[in-house]
Design an enzyme around this catalytic site. Structure first.
Site, PDB file in Angstrom:
ATOM      1  N   THR A 196       0.841  -1.194   0.000  1.00  0.00           N
ATOM      2  CA  THR A 196       0.000   0.000   0.000  1.00  0.00           C
ATOM      3  C   THR A 196       0.864   1.227   0.000  1.00  0.00           C
ATOM      4  OG1 THR A 196      -1.790   1.174   1.060  1.00  0.00           O
ATOM      5  CG2 THR A 196      -0.097   0.255   2.487  1.00  0.00           C
ATOM      6  N   GLU A 283     -10.445   8.953  -0.280  1.00  0.00           N
ATOM      7  CA  GLU A 283     -10.789  10.346  -0.573  1.00  0.00           C
ATOM      8  C   GLU A 283     -12.264  10.465  -0.939  1.00  0.00           C
ATOM      9  OE1 GLU A 283      -6.423  12.040  -1.881  1.00  0.00           O
ATOM     10  OE2 GLU A 283      -7.762  11.262  -3.410  1.00  0.00           O
ATOM     11  N   SER A 412      -3.169  22.822  -4.046  1.00  0.00           N
ATOM     12  CA  SER A 412      -3.298  24.265  -3.809  1.00  0.00           C
ATOM     13  C   SER A 412      -3.350  24.564  -2.328  1.00  0.00           C
ATOM     14  CB  SER A 412      -4.518  24.808  -4.528  1.00  0.00           C
ATOM     15  OG  SER A 412      -5.584  23.890  -4.519  1.00  0.00           O
TER      16      SER A 412
END
Lengths: 412, 412
Positions: A196, A283, A412
């Site tokens: 992983t 996510e 960002s």
């Protein structure tokens, strides 16, 4: 929000005799973040690892492989250094030089050889590793080293993870209680292929160096290699298993011995929890999905079908919407790559609900039953191929707006 | 909003002598939608098709294959019937019965044999086809049939498409002007494998029946089989090519003849425009991306790498964000499946910007240059593998919030 996964508590994570962990803020990419961890291992441990099959593997992965190959000659692995914020992948020869410098720096401070250090990096790809910041952070990390710092390390290796991942188990081997503790991080670029993103496990069990590699492979195969978030196999996947050999039972020389089986079983449980935790915290994940494919000719073809389902953006968005648009699952079964698949033998269950039989809609299937299961936060998709007796399982999560947001904003 | 794709105008779509098209509102799934189209073909046409490689292929695909196999004995294909709103896939034996009923119904009204009809369905999977509604809608569709109704058909086969897809070209064959006109639909579940969701092309050129299959395969291979939106190969992909043989030039008996090359070139241009239109109008697409992989040992391995890039959710979300997070492209190259890939030979260009060289960041690469290209609506990713002289190209789009919204809401 991770799916049915709560933050580990320090009190539940047992120290492993022979291992100390320290964490520091080195400012690798951003300030005020625990982004540098060191794992210090007493002399005499057995260590093995499995690493990404991505051909574009990161510089630290290349060094890990090299150092583990030379472990016998070098006197054994004694330390690991892990940074987040930068993956040191896609960095060419310069990346190897920088990864080596971190090993040399830590080795000098510990008075060991650079080959006794395993380096790990995770974060953005194709940017130069700020090795000076890592070197500058090492003294603080070393000073922080304590046996009960597993939770700090689990936090120190997080990137887009929303929650730390750490589990412990105790098991009796040859009449002696031994400990197994592990940590992992994941979140995105998760389709481990032999390992992983980052996973570390340690036990004080006494394991012959000759069986360590096999142990690491079997643990990865039964855990991390069954997890996928987005199908992207990372450049940095690394899974390392440490046996400190402190426990006073007879050395385990075979995984098929009684002691070998007991240890592997406990370690596999921790490895599975760590791998599933990565999926639960995938996510944008809102659901944890187990895809079980049965009735195949081989486990490999079952896995092919399970991954086709687990990677289909259409299946994953349907789970996100709690919409039993289950034909999308059948479509994925059909394109998975089994050339002689007979669609008239396919069965599909969603938990206890029998959705499709003989390749078509089950006459007694009612949409409201599918809807009920789709709303759950944990769902098992069970596909029967009707071709044989093999089976395999993969864990995945759904595909949500937040996945897009997280990955459109990641840098960002 | 499709990427640089405007709605076709009826005046730009040339009728093909020997083909008439009619469209009706049959209420297959929702009321007040053009959801039923018929294509009526004069006697004497040559017809060939290529269909999905999904093993879970839909009932109409199974019938199309069967009818085309028996085309010589049946007297030739004379009609097509296309419905949206329901894919008639994952419907088992009952689905085949319903698909046959639509062929029988249309055949009776046209006084031809059911085997002379090709049926097509697109829409939701695993729901019974409302065949009565289709039967009831046929008279209106037949009454509507006219040679200049290509635009109506392009609109009549749309599902989540935001814009109709239709193109025409004229070419001179053996001194005679012939027409090529085609339509397609796409949007989601797009990773054609031998064909696209639905694509139809017709020409009045005179083509020997013996080369039609090869023509259809070569057209699909150069167009629809190079397009991907989400990597999901549909259960219903169908691409049909019709030559009405009305044009008075010598019959084309080889695609390598001068006339064969001229026709294929014109048809390939239309097929590529249709395939690219599907990508430009991919669900949620904001960018059109050409992935070109060069320097491979074989075209197949170039395609493998191109699809790995084109399917990576991380790459696709970076394009959506206009974020030159280009290491994600290198990671996809690495896991594409070339076992002996040497990462130190990889080159990466984004349009004219040389991003990576020798597997690492190009020293002269500046982030602002990558940023400039990433903001464009059309981008070419060019990867050099440094292993040989083969190359291949795939077209794809980015992965946006709207893809998730569209597919989480598709059935509601």
């Amino acid at each position: 929000m991770a799916v049915n996964l709560s933050a580990p508590r320090a009190a539940d994570l047992f120290p492993v005799p022979g291992v100390r962990i320290g964490v520091a803020e080195a400012g690798v990419r951003k300030a005020n973040r625990k982004d540098l961890s060191v794992v210090l291992i007493d002399e005499g441990a057995s260590v093995a690892g499995v690493f990404t099959q991505n051909r574009f593997c990161a510089a630290p992965v290349q060094l890990c492989r090299d150092h583990l190959d030379r472990v016998a000659a070098s006197g054994g692995i004694r330390a690991m250094v892990i940074n987040t914020g930068n993956a040191n992948a896609g960095t060419g020869e310069d990346g190897l030089v920088r990864a080596r410098r971190t090993c040399v720096a830590l080795a000098q401070k510990l008075d060991i050889a650079p080959e006794q250090v395993l380096p790990f990096s995770t974060g953005v790809i194709m940017e130069p590793l700020p090795v000076e910041r890592i070197e500058a952070g090492l003294p603080a990390a070393i000073a922080d080293a304590k046996p009960d710092h597993w939770l700090r390390a689990a936090e120190g290796i997080m990137t887009t993870d929303t929650i730390a991942k750490a589990f412990s188990r105790r098991v009796t081997i040859g009449g002696v209680q031994v400990t197994v503790t592990g940590i992992s991080k994941g979140a995105g670029m998760i389709r481990p292929n032999m390992a992983t993103m980052l996973g570390f496990m340690a036990t004080d069990a006494t394991v012959d160096a000759g069986v360590m590699k096999q142990l690491a492979l079997e643990l990865a195969e039964g855990s991390f290699n069954r997890a996928t978030v987005d199908g992207d196999t990372s450049t940095n996947d690394s899974f390392v298993v440490i046996a400190t050999n402190k426990a006073k039972h007879g050395a385990i020389t075979s995984l098929d011995s009684e002691n070998g089986k007991a240890l592997k079983s406990a370690m596999l449980e921790v490895a599975r929890l760590l791998a599933q935790a990565i999926v639960r915290d995938g996510e944008g994940a809102t659901k944890f999905i187990t895809v079980r494919v049965e009735g195949g000719k081989t486990a490999a073809e079952c896995r092919l079908v399970a991954y086709a389902i687990a990677h289909s953006p259409l299946v994953k968005t349907a789970f996100f919407a709690s919409d039993p648009n289950l034909g999308r699952i059948l479509a994925a079964v059909g394109y998975a790559g089994i050339a002689d698949l007979d669609q008239t033998r396919i069965e599909l269950h969603l938990d206890d609900v029998h959705v499709a039989t003989g390749g078509g809609r089950n006459p007694s299937y009612r949409e409201e039953d599918g809807q009920r299961v789709m709303k759950q936060s944990e769902i098992t998709v069970r596909v029967g191929l009707g071709r044989g007796k093999a089976e395999d399982t993969v864990w995945t999560c759904d595909f949500s707006h937040d996945y897009v947001s997280i990955n459109a904003d990641y840098r960002s």
